[in-house]
Motif scaffolding. Structure first.
Motif, PDB file in Angstrom:
ATOM      1  N   GLU A 298       0.840  -1.205   0.000  1.00 56.91           N
ATOM      2  CA  GLU A 298       0.000   0.000   0.000  1.00 56.91           C
ATOM      3  C   GLU A 298       0.876   1.256   0.000  1.00 56.91           C
ATOM      4  N   GLN A 299       1.989   1.204   0.707  1.00 60.58           N
ATOM      5  CA  GLN A 299       2.903   2.337   0.763  1.00 60.58           C
ATOM      6  C   GLN A 299       3.522   2.602  -0.611  1.00 60.58           C
ATOM      7  N   GLU A 300       3.935   1.555  -1.308  1.00 58.94           N
ATOM      8  CA  GLU A 300       4.516   1.716  -2.637  1.00 58.94           C
ATOM      9  C   GLU A 300       3.490   2.277  -3.617  1.00 58.94           C
ATOM     10  N   LEU A 301       2.258   1.805  -3.496  1.00 56.39           N
ATOM     11  CA  LEU A 301       1.198   2.313  -4.357  1.00 56.39           C
ATOM     12  C   LEU A 301       0.959   3.800  -4.095  1.00 56.39           C
ATOM     13  N   ARG A 302       0.920   4.188  -2.833  1.00 57.32           N
ATOM     14  CA  ARG A 302       0.739   5.612  -2.490  1.00 57.32           C
ATOM     15  C   ARG A 302       1.906   6.452  -2.997  1.00 57.32           C
ATOM     16  N   GLN A 303       3.124   5.911  -2.904  1.00 62.34           N
ATOM     17  CA  GLN A 303       4.297   6.643  -3.388  1.00 62.34           C
ATOM     18  C   GLN A 303       4.232   6.830  -4.896  1.00 62.34           C
ATOM     19  N   ALA A 304       3.802   5.806  -5.610  1.00 64.96           N
ATOM     20  CA  ALA A 304       3.686   5.901  -7.068  1.00 64.96           C
ATOM     21  C   ALA A 304       2.635   6.935  -7.453  1.00 64.96           C
ATOM     22  N   VAL A 305       1.499   6.922  -6.766  1.00 65.09           N
ATOM     23  CA  VAL A 305       0.435   7.900  -7.047  1.00 65.09           C
ATOM     24  C   VAL A 305       0.925   9.312  -6.728  1.00 65.09           C
TER      25      VAL A 305
END
Length: 67
Positions: free
Chosen positions: A34-41
């Protein structure tokens, strides 16, 4: 023995690759934290790329709410 110390750094990826990661994570059970997804967004939003697409996925609203 070599340890894998690769960390996700969205700044190293192109906008197209980041979009593919975000889009694929929504379509499949991709093993992205979830953290990686938020960072990408967040990186895409900062670059102002794929904003309409992120909005359609509902990711842009979540990013703004989490900021």
């Amino acid at each position: 023995m070599m340890m894998n110390t690769t960390q996700f750094n969205p700044r190293e990826l192109s906008s197209r690759k980041l979009w593919q990661l975000v889009n694929t994570a929504h379509q499949q059970a991709l093993e992205v934290s979830e953290q990686e997804l938020r960072q990408a967004v967040a990186e895409l939003a900062a670059r102002r790329h794929y904003l309409a697409e992120l909005q359609q996925l509902g990711e842009l609203e979540e990013h703004k709410a989490g900021a």
